[in-house]
Design an enzyme around this catalytic site. Sequence first.
Site, PDB file in Angstrom:
ATOM      1  N   VAL A  15       0.839  -1.205   0.000  1.00 20.37           N
ATOM      2  CA  VAL A  15       0.000   0.000   0.000  1.00 20.37           C
ATOM      3  C   VAL A  15       0.872   1.253   0.000  1.00 20.37           C
ATOM      4  O   VAL A  15       0.668   2.170  -0.808  1.00 20.37           O
ATOM      5  CB  VAL A  15      -0.977  -0.014   1.201  1.00 20.37           C
ATOM      6  CG1 VAL A  15      -1.808   1.265   1.233  1.00 20.37           C
ATOM      7  CG2 VAL A  15      -1.897  -1.240   1.123  1.00 20.37           C
ATOM      8  N   GLN A  36       9.812   0.468   9.476  1.00 20.77           N
ATOM      9  CA  GLN A  36      10.605  -0.048  10.598  1.00 20.77           C
ATOM     10  C   GLN A  36      11.487  -1.230  10.165  1.00 20.77           C
ATOM     11  O   GLN A  36      12.519  -1.494  10.762  1.00 20.77           O
ATOM     12  CB  GLN A  36       9.688  -0.486  11.739  1.00 20.77           C
ATOM     13  CG  GLN A  36       8.759  -1.622  11.355  1.00 20.77           C
ATOM     14  CD  GLN A  36       7.646  -1.875  12.366  1.00 20.77           C
ATOM     15  OE1 GLN A  36       7.502  -1.139  13.324  1.00 20.77           O
ATOM     16  NE2 GLN A  36       6.854  -2.909  12.147  1.00 20.77           N
ATOM     17  N   SER A  45       2.950  -7.785   6.005  1.00 20.07           N
ATOM     18  CA  SER A  45       2.135  -8.805   5.320  1.00 20.07           C
ATOM     19  C   SER A  45       2.521  -8.938   3.843  1.00 20.07           C
ATOM     20  O   SER A  45       2.475 -10.031   3.279  1.00 20.07           O
ATOM     21  CB  SER A  45       0.651  -8.449   5.388  1.00 20.07           C
ATOM     22  OG  SER A  45       0.231  -8.189   6.692  1.00 20.07           O
ATOM     23  N   HIS A 225      -3.565 -16.185   9.610  1.00 19.19           N
ATOM     24  CA  HIS A 225      -4.235 -16.968   8.565  1.00 19.19           C
ATOM     25  C   HIS A 225      -3.201 -17.938   8.020  1.00 19.19           C
ATOM     26  O   HIS A 225      -2.050 -17.569   7.795  1.00 19.19           O
ATOM     27  CB  HIS A 225      -4.759 -15.970   7.526  1.00 19.19           C
ATOM     28  CG  HIS A 225      -4.936 -16.480   6.149  1.00 19.19           C
ATOM     29  ND1 HIS A 225      -5.699 -17.576   5.846  1.00 19.19           N
ATOM     30  CD2 HIS A 225      -4.456 -16.020   4.962  1.00 19.19           C
ATOM     31  CE1 HIS A 225      -5.668 -17.766   4.532  1.00 19.19           C
ATOM     32  NE2 HIS A 225      -4.923 -16.838   3.981  1.00 19.19           N
ATOM     33  N   TYR A 259      -8.004 -21.864  -0.733  1.00 22.47           N
ATOM     34  CA  TYR A 259      -7.600 -21.362  -2.054  1.00 22.47           C
ATOM     35  C   TYR A 259      -6.211 -21.884  -2.411  1.00 22.47           C
ATOM     36  O   TYR A 259      -5.452 -22.294  -1.526  1.00 22.47           O
ATOM     37  CB  TYR A 259      -7.665 -19.826  -2.115  1.00 22.47           C
ATOM     38  CG  TYR A 259      -6.726 -19.108  -1.185  1.00 22.47           C
ATOM     39  CD1 TYR A 259      -5.407 -18.855  -1.549  1.00 22.47           C
ATOM     40  CD2 TYR A 259      -7.159 -18.650   0.060  1.00 22.47           C
ATOM     41  CE1 TYR A 259      -4.543 -18.180  -0.700  1.00 22.47           C
ATOM     42  CE2 TYR A 259      -6.295 -17.981   0.920  1.00 22.47           C
ATOM     43  CZ  TYR A 259      -4.989 -17.750   0.538  1.00 22.47           C
ATOM     44  OH  TYR A 259      -4.125 -17.093   1.383  1.00 22.47           O
ATOM     45  N   TRP A 358      -6.083  -5.337   1.098  1.00 26.80           N
ATOM     46  CA  TRP A 358      -5.463  -6.529   0.509  1.00 26.80           C
ATOM     47  C   TRP A 358      -4.551  -6.115  -0.642  1.00 26.80           C
ATOM     48  O   TRP A 358      -4.721  -5.024  -1.217  1.00 26.80           O
ATOM     49  CB  TRP A 358      -6.548  -7.458  -0.056  1.00 26.80           C
ATOM     50  CG  TRP A 358      -7.345  -8.184   0.976  1.00 26.80           C
ATOM     51  CD1 TRP A 358      -7.623  -7.779   2.251  1.00 26.80           C
ATOM     52  CD2 TRP A 358      -7.980  -9.461   0.809  1.00 26.80           C
ATOM     53  NE1 TRP A 358      -8.404  -8.721   2.882  1.00 26.80           N
ATOM     54  CE2 TRP A 358      -8.634  -9.765   2.023  1.00 26.80           C
ATOM     55  CE3 TRP A 358      -8.059 -10.367  -0.251  1.00 26.80           C
ATOM     56  CZ2 TRP A 358      -9.347 -10.944   2.202  1.00 26.80           C
ATOM     57  CZ3 TRP A 358      -8.779 -11.542  -0.075  1.00 26.80           C
ATOM     58  CH2 TRP A 358      -9.407 -11.826   1.151  1.00 26.80           C
ATOM     59  N   VAL A 359      -3.651  -7.016  -1.007  1.00 29.87           N
ATOM     60  CA  VAL A 359      -2.855  -6.804  -2.219  1.00 29.87           C
ATOM     61  C   VAL A 359      -3.805  -6.543  -3.393  1.00 29.87           C
ATOM     62  O   VAL A 359      -3.587  -5.649  -4.226  1.00 29.87           O
ATOM     63  CB  VAL A 359      -1.987  -8.059  -2.505  1.00 29.87           C
ATOM     64  CG1 VAL A 359      -1.325  -7.952  -3.873  1.00 29.87           C
ATOM     65  CG2 VAL A 359      -0.964  -8.264  -1.408  1.00 29.87           C
ATOM     66  N   ASP A 549     -27.760  13.087   0.966  1.00 30.62           N
ATOM     67  CA  ASP A 549     -28.993  13.885   0.873  1.00 30.62           C
ATOM     68  C   ASP A 549     -29.502  14.109   2.283  1.00 30.62           C
ATOM     69  O   ASP A 549     -29.371  13.242   3.149  1.00 30.62           O
ATOM     70  CB  ASP A 549     -30.045  13.239  -0.043  1.00 30.62           C
ATOM     71  CG  ASP A 549     -30.538  11.906   0.456  1.00 30.62           C
ATOM     72  OD1 ASP A 549     -29.829  11.248   1.250  1.00 30.62           O
ATOM     73  OD2 ASP A 549     -31.638  11.498   0.048  1.00 30.62           O
ATOM     74  N   GLU A 648     -43.433  13.075  10.800  1.00 30.79           N
ATOM     75  CA  GLU A 648     -42.347  12.520  11.601  1.00 30.79           C
ATOM     76  C   GLU A 648     -42.452  13.218  12.947  1.00 30.79           C
ATOM     77  O   GLU A 648     -42.449  14.456  13.007  1.00 30.79           O
ATOM     78  CB  GLU A 648     -40.996  12.807  10.938  1.00 30.79           C
ATOM     79  CG  GLU A 648     -40.808  12.018   9.659  1.00 30.79           C
ATOM     80  CD  GLU A 648     -39.457  12.234   8.996  1.00 30.79           C
ATOM     81  OE1 GLU A 648     -38.671  13.079   9.484  1.00 30.79           O
ATOM     82  OE2 GLU A 648     -39.201  11.576   7.970  1.00 30.79           O
ATOM     83  N   LEU A 649     -42.533  12.463  14.003  1.00 27.90           N
ATOM     84  CA  LEU A 649     -42.752  13.013  15.340  1.00 27.90           C
ATOM     85  C   LEU A 649     -41.520  12.743  16.201  1.00 27.90           C
ATOM     86  O   LEU A 649     -41.212  11.600  16.512  1.00 27.90           O
ATOM     87  CB  LEU A 649     -43.995  12.377  15.963  1.00 27.90           C
ATOM     88  CG  LEU A 649     -45.275  12.533  15.116  1.00 27.90           C
ATOM     89  CD1 LEU A 649     -46.410  11.680  15.673  1.00 27.90           C
ATOM     90  CD2 LEU A 649     -45.691  14.005  15.013  1.00 27.90           C
TER      91      LEU A 649
END
Length: 820
Positions: A15, A36, A45, A225, A259, A358-359, A549, A648-649
């Site tokens: 990123v 770092q 990651s 993971h 996967y 994610w990548v 809106d 509307e109350l």
Amino acid sequence: MSTTPRVVIIGAGIVGANLADELTERGWDRITVVDQGPLPLTGGSSSHAPGLVFQTNASKTMTEFATYTVNKLKSIDVDGAWCFNQVGGLEIATTAERLTDLHRRQGWATSWGVQAEVVSAEECVRLHPLVDREQVLGGLHIPTDGLAKATRTVVALTRRAQARGAVFQGNTRVTGIEQTGGRVTGVRTDDAVIPADIVVSCAGFWGVELGAMVGMDVPLLPLAHQFVWTGQVPDLVGRNTELQEAGLPILRHQDQDLYYRERVDCLGIGSYAHRPMPVDLRTLPEGEVTEAAMPSVLQFTEEDFAPAWEQSKLLLPSLRQSKIDSGFNGIFSFTPDGGPLVGESAEVKGFWIAEAVWVTHSAGVARAVAQLLVDGRSEIELHGCDVHRFEDVQLAPDYVSETSQQNFVEIYDILHPLQPKESPRNLRVSPFHARQAQLGAVFLEGAGWERPHWYEANAPLVDQLPAEWTPPGRDSWSAKFHSPIAAAEAWKTRTAVAMYDMTPLKRLEVSGPGALDLLQRLTTGQMDKTVGAVTYALILDQVGGIRSDVTVARLGEQLFQVGANSALDYDYLRRHAPADGSVQIRDITGGTCCVGLWGPLAREVIGAVSSDDFSNDGLKYFRAKKVRIGGVSVTAMRLSYVGELGWELYTSADNGQRLWDVLWAAGEQHGIVAAGRAAFNSLRLEKGYRSWGTDMTTEYNPYEAGLGFAVSPRKESFLGRDALSGIGEDSVARRLTCLTIDDGRSVVLGSEPVFVNGQPAGYVTSAAFGHTIGKPIAYAWLPARLSVGDGVEIQYFENRVAATVTAEPLVDPKMTRLRG
Ligand SMILES: Cc1cc2nc3c(=O)[nH]c(=O)nc-3n(C[C@H](O)[C@H](O)[C@H](O)COP(=O)(O)OP(=O)(O)OC[C@H]3O[C@@H](n4cnc5c(N)ncnc54)[C@H](O)[C@@H]3O)c2cc1C
């Protein structure tokens, strides 16, 4: 000398590297990227990501991010070595339910412009010969999916950004954020302060720590993971060169949360089939970062992977001749709703984050952030990514932890669009909750609120429905989280009177000497009206895209109540408020409540419990006034989102239950019912009332969305006005279009592709059965050249449903019921 801002990007993962590339491409040349860890393998990651890019997603925004990532990564390399290997993607089904769902996913892909095809079991085996023909029923093939080489991409983007002047600094840990007067001024590292006008934290799963440095809640959870590499798989030998690495499509076996990807003659296997494993950052491995030792890589827990390995050998029998060579528990971020986290701190200007990405979506998110920084707006709409989308209760660490773990568990599950969280529930309830529960309310959850969808107490009314109101049966998918009781509630609303709980709708109080100016500046409507006026208006961005809106009631010279959409509006208004303290903005949603009392008999009900004047003269359409109802002090607004006479109350939360009880008691002789969101959604679509975030977003202008009437022609200045000049209802190329479904029974749910002359031409936004008109309704973005009466087709799973462009609104176009 450059005049672009000094930007420090924290994190040189996929990123951060993408962001440096996107910013330097836009001419910003004072960019410093710090990490770092060592460069380019930082130990985050991205340093171990296997890089599967499946583009298809329920979200248009996420799919477009992925598609951008694919195209960008395809265009770069490192010394001739690929960054993206477009092997295609194959999602297989081993259950009938999954096969059906693959058609829905194929629909999303089509809606968002990605070519995808549901293929036979034989074709699955042809595409991926390792797959056992006996296990699969079919698959979804996306030829443009593929493998991203994250580490190589980081190198390519780093080089490109460096060539444009960016500086990358490894082994530099950020320990604090410097700020003065609510603005960032730099980042503190172990041995220096790096000055900055803008700081963007791209720190991945470390994001919570970085956020804490400026007091910002970053709602993500680091989770481990599992991923393994097998040893040699005999059937793969000789298929790939070292450089090419893979030729078979990336493979998803969602029925078992697994996967797969090729790597020369081995396979990589990722599993979400194990227990969620939250990670405490204080326990990360320390020491030198190498390919074998990284803070984002935890010890492999073999026992957690054992079932995944068995399932893998079933699906891919060749694996029986192989073994697991190495495995690890890799860490990355999960969030309460699965979306990424993008945005600027509300407290410290200039501190931004781009995390939980994610990548797959990395280049798309980075482009969006670069556009936000450079242009002030992203061309792809971001409401599902904005870090400010969460309610306060959703930022609590326990909430983040539980819901993020749930997202991990459900990552490949077949989820219905209305499917509510099972836990945590009952976080926010309206003052009417006890009464709703007594009436057998079936609650769904939204923004932490319990929201009645229908009431079982109304079940006996279903047998009383006149023939023309009796809804046809539904297919099993659209019947989920639905009840024919909604038809009875709609019927009672149109023919008698109903009470709707409008409490969860966001309400903001905007007050002070600068309040009028602020609302004038930010909205398309004329706000300088007499006290008691209510105005429906839009909030636009600088190019005329619809940010929100709002319904603004002027309750005093310097006091406005703004009916808004979400926490994003609160954040937006506060950001735009003048710094001189002349405007106060409060979120009053939780301290107040609202009953919508609507239906042709609403006046009879209110007349019995209030001595105030609710006649047409006493309270005109789109006017508000203070009244008393059963002794309770109420702000009544003559509005109706369902298109019926009524109000509307609003009152304070403590008075809510009394207000409900008084109205209920008075309504009984008129057959009053409590009605839920299912009826509400149907009735609002019959009236053509748009829902922000679903029907329109920043990607659309008011004329395209059919909301040109909300743009005040005489108002001289407001944000976005200039961008609208020259645009009108007749000059737009696409339009939010009202469709009715020809067979009178096939209900679609939203996001389905729409075909014109057999070609994909748009997608459905909102849909519901229109109980008053006896037909399903779907709103869709479609080419403006279509005319009333034109036929189109909506793809619903594997079927095409014929629909017709229809004039709107479908009910009461002359507004006689509303103004009655
Ligand atoms: C096993 C596994 C498999 C995955 N598979 C896929 C996949 O197939 N497809 C996919 O799209 N995604 C996949 N992901 C997710 C993906 O890897 C991540 O979402 C992505 O790499 C995150 O990128 P990033 O740049 O945000 O974070 P990172 O790559 O973690 O970068 C963040 C950087 O910030 C730095 N940093 C943190 N704190 C500081 C500080 N105080 N000072 C300085 N620097 C700091 C870190 O050192 C790190 O380098 C997978 C993840 C795992 C764990």
